[in-house]
Structures are given as structure tokens and as C-alpha cells.
Enzyme design. Structure first.
Site, mmCIF file in Angstrom:
data_model
loop_
_atom_site.group_PDB
_atom_site.id
_atom_site.type_symbol
_atom_site.label_atom_id
_atom_site.label_comp_id
_atom_site.label_asym_id
_atom_site.label_seq_id
_atom_site.Cartn_x
_atom_site.Cartn_y
_atom_site.Cartn_z
ATOM 1 N N ALA A 52 -13.851 0.545 31.918
ATOM 2 C CA ALA A 52 -15.161 1.077 31.603
ATOM 3 C C ALA A 52 -14.921 1.639 30.123
ATOM 4 C CB ALA A 52 -15.811 1.904 32.506
ATOM 5 N N LYS A 53 -16.008 2.333 29.777
ATOM 6 C CA LYS A 53 -16.150 3.219 28.516
ATOM 7 C C LYS A 53 -14.984 4.379 28.469
ATOM 8 C CE LYS A 53 -20.739 3.815 27.675
ATOM 9 N NZ LYS A 53 -21.810 4.440 28.056
ATOM 10 N N ARG A 54 -14.820 4.776 29.481
ATOM 11 C CA ARG A 54 -13.659 5.841 29.651
ATOM 12 C C ARG A 54 -12.245 5.256 29.108
ATOM 13 N NH1 ARG A 54 -15.022 5.341 34.696
ATOM 14 N NH2 ARG A 54 -13.694 3.586 35.836
ATOM 15 N N GLY A 83 -11.775 3.573 26.628
ATOM 16 C CA GLY A 83 -11.754 3.523 25.137
ATOM 17 C C GLY A 83 -11.444 2.315 24.584
#
Ligand code: GLU
Length: 331
Positions: free
Chosen positions: A259-261, A263
């Protein structure tokens, strides 16, 4: 018509609640390769029914990003097709008709429980994933007087009555996961229409896949345990269910879903940084077991050698080194 005899049709059905990242781009790529390798028709459907999360500019962006990596569709929101509309928010009357068919069979009941009630009454800490704890059935046997009284204070959701026999099982053959069996009652009675009036994913996806004559549903492993619920709906609605293939997820180095976390994994960001679509496809194919190394390649060049048997059976973990190599590509 028997499923075996039907022309192959498969789809990617994103919820436009965020940009396409490597995880969902990979699901798109694999579903596309599967359909293309079988000479079938590929469909894009926007699952924007959850209006609180879905955004129309994201839908546009998802289509741009998919085309950028070389995936195109034969039917979809922007190109139309014989079984449209291909945007869920434009199909509400279809879901309403299905709901009425279920109601006529006495398969639904109003539920006034709040999320907190459900968590507090849960028999088990978790029901089927994504749907919260298994519902205890508290509202299943309310008298009609109780329903009228409760309805004065609160709008109910509508739940589907799953078979209550504790021995009832739902089994199916998954083209990647193999033979799968769930206890029919495991997840409890599930919501088909929410208290805010919105139809649930379970109902919408079944109606849409059936209306669009899908024969092959390839999606992430996180939806494997939604499948028994969907099979119950197919049966109750008298619809032909498709073949399923649930592909193991791509996880970040922390073992959590990519996911986005983690990066730098949004296709949009990669594109802005000048990374090529071939490089992205090379990586997606590499961590799907389709290439031995992440060499740049066009999606179309993977069609001939594609086979579901090549896909990993376990989740793919992107190591820190992998993510570093990916982010180095972006500089
Ligand atoms: N819209 C769902 C998602 O984005 C996928 C539904 C499906 O493939 O059945 O997670």
C-alpha cells in the site's frame, strides 16, 4: 448455457478509492493476461458504489494508468459495450431488482444492530475478512411488531439469511487456490443493503458479473472468503456462477498488504518520475513468477507464455532491497 460452453469473459473491477499501485496493477495484469491468453473478452468495471470512498477523477486516473502499462479493455465505462453501463453507480436499479427477488423468497431481514452491537455480540473474534466479525443473527427472528417499533428510531440494513445448519459447507474449485471449503454459516448473515441505502459489494458484484456474462473472475486472495457469500447469492438469484482464481497478494517487507505506506508504489508516481511502463510490467511479471528477473517487457509479450499454474501459491513479499531497486528506478 453451461459455463464450459460460454465464450471466455473476464474483468478487472477496481474501486476508485485510490490510485493504482503495484499491488492492484498486478491483479489487473494477471486478469488481463488470463483472459487474453484464452482469447477472451476483457472488461473493465468501475465499482464506485461506495460513494463515500469512490471519486470520479480517480476512476479517470485508473483508466489512464491501466492504459499506460499497456492493458486495454474491450468493454468498459469509456468504451461502452453490450452489457453496460460498466459503472456500478449507474446500475442501482439492477441491484434493486435482485434485492426484490431475494425478498420474494423470504431470504432477507431488516437488521437494526450498530457496528458496536455486532462487535460486542460476536461469537468469534473475526468472521470472514473485510466484513468484520460474524453476525450473531440477533435481528433474524424479530417479530413484525419489533421491526415496526425499531424502524421508528433507526433505518435498518438488510441481511441475507445464510443456511443455519452448522454442518452445511460451501465448496468450490479455485483455479489458483485449489479446492476450497467454508462452513456456510461461518461469516453469519451478511448485509446486502446498508442502512444508508447503498447496496453491498457482495450483491453488486454478483449481479454485475452475472449481467456481464463473466466466465472468469481473477482477483486478490483477500476476496477468497467473500466467494462463499457470492455463491449463495448466485444460487438464490438463479444465476450461473463464474470460475474463480484468487491470486496470492503482494505484501510489503512488513508482511502487510502492499500500500501507500510502503512508498513509491503508485503507478502515477512512477510515471511522473520517468519510469517506463515496460519496467513496471517487468517487475509485476517478475514477482508473479512469470519472469526470472525484472527485465523490461511489454504486457502483450507475456500473453503467449501465460498460464495460471505459473502463479505463486503463497503471498509474494517485496523485500526492502526490492523496494529500493524499484525506487532507484524512479530517480
Ligand atoms: N472492487 C473490488 C476491489 O477493488 C474488487 C472486486 C472483485 O474483484 O470482485 O477490491
Amino acid at each position: 448455457m453451461e459455463l464450459q460452453a460460454q465464450p471466455i469473459r473476464g474483468r478487472f473491477a477496481p474501486t476508485p478509492s485510490g490510485w493504482i499501485h503495484l499491488g492492484n496493477a498486478r491483479t489487473a495484469l494477471l486478469s488481463w493476461l488470463h483472459v487474453r491468453s484464452l482469447g477472451g473478452t476483457y472488461i473493465l468495471r468501475m465499482e464506485d458504489i461506495d460513494m463515500t470512498r469512490a471519486r470520479s477523477q480517480l476512476a479517470q486516473g485508473i483508466m489512464e494508468d491501466l492504459r499506460w502499462i499497456g492493458l486495454e479493455w474491450d468493454e468498459g465505462p469509456d468504451v461502452g459495450g453490450p452489457y453496460g453501463p460498466y459503472t456500478q453507480s449507474q446500475r442501482l436499479e439492477r441491484f434493486q431488482s435482485a434485492l426484490e427477488i431475494l425478498q420474494e423468497q423470504d431470504l432477507l431481514y431488516p437488521c437494526f444492530c450498530s457496528r458496536a452491537d455486532i462487535v460486542a455480540a460476536a461469537h468469534a473474534p473475526h468472521g470472514l475478512s473485510g466484513e468484520g466479525p460474524a453476525y450473531s443473527g440477533a435481528c433474524r427472528n424479530l417479530s413484525s411488531q419489533d421491526v415496526v417499533a425499531k424502524a421508528q428510531h433507526k433505518l435498518p440494513s438488510l441481511r441475507f439469511k445464510v443456511p443455519q445448519n452448522p454442518d452445511a459447507v460451501i465448496s468450490f474449485h479455485d483455479q489458483v487456490a485449489g479446492h476450497v471449503t467454508f462452513g456456510a454459516a461461518e461469516g453469519g448473515d451478511f448485509i446486502v443493503k446498508r442502512a444508508d441505502g447503498m447496496f453491498s459489494y457482495q450483491l453488486a458484484v454478483v449481479v454485475d458479473d452475472a449481467d456481464m456474462y463473466m466466465t472468469d473472475v481473477l482477483r486478490g486472495y483477500d476476496l477468497l472468503d467473500s466467494t462463499p457469500r457470492q455463491l449463495l447469492l448466485y444460487q438464490a438469484l438463479g444465476l450461473q456462477s463464474p470460475r474463480f482464481a484468487h491470486v496470492p497478494l503482494v505484501l510489503g517487507p512488513d508482511g502487510r498488504r502492499l500500500a501507500k505506506r510502503h512508498g513509491g508504489v503508485a503507478l502515477r508516481a512512477m510515471r511522473r518520475q520517468g519510469i517506463t511502463p515496460e519496467a513496471v510490467i517487468g517487475w509485476l511479471a517478475y514477482f508473479s513468477g512469470l519472469l526470472d528477473s525484472p527485465e523490461p517487457v511489454k504486457a502483450v509479450d507475456l500473453i503467449d507464455d501465460f498460464h495460471l499454474d505459473k502463479l505463486p501459491k503463497e503471498p509474494v513479499i517485496l523485500t526492502k532491497q526490492c523496494l529500493m531497486r524499484l525506487s532507484a528506478l524512479q530517480r
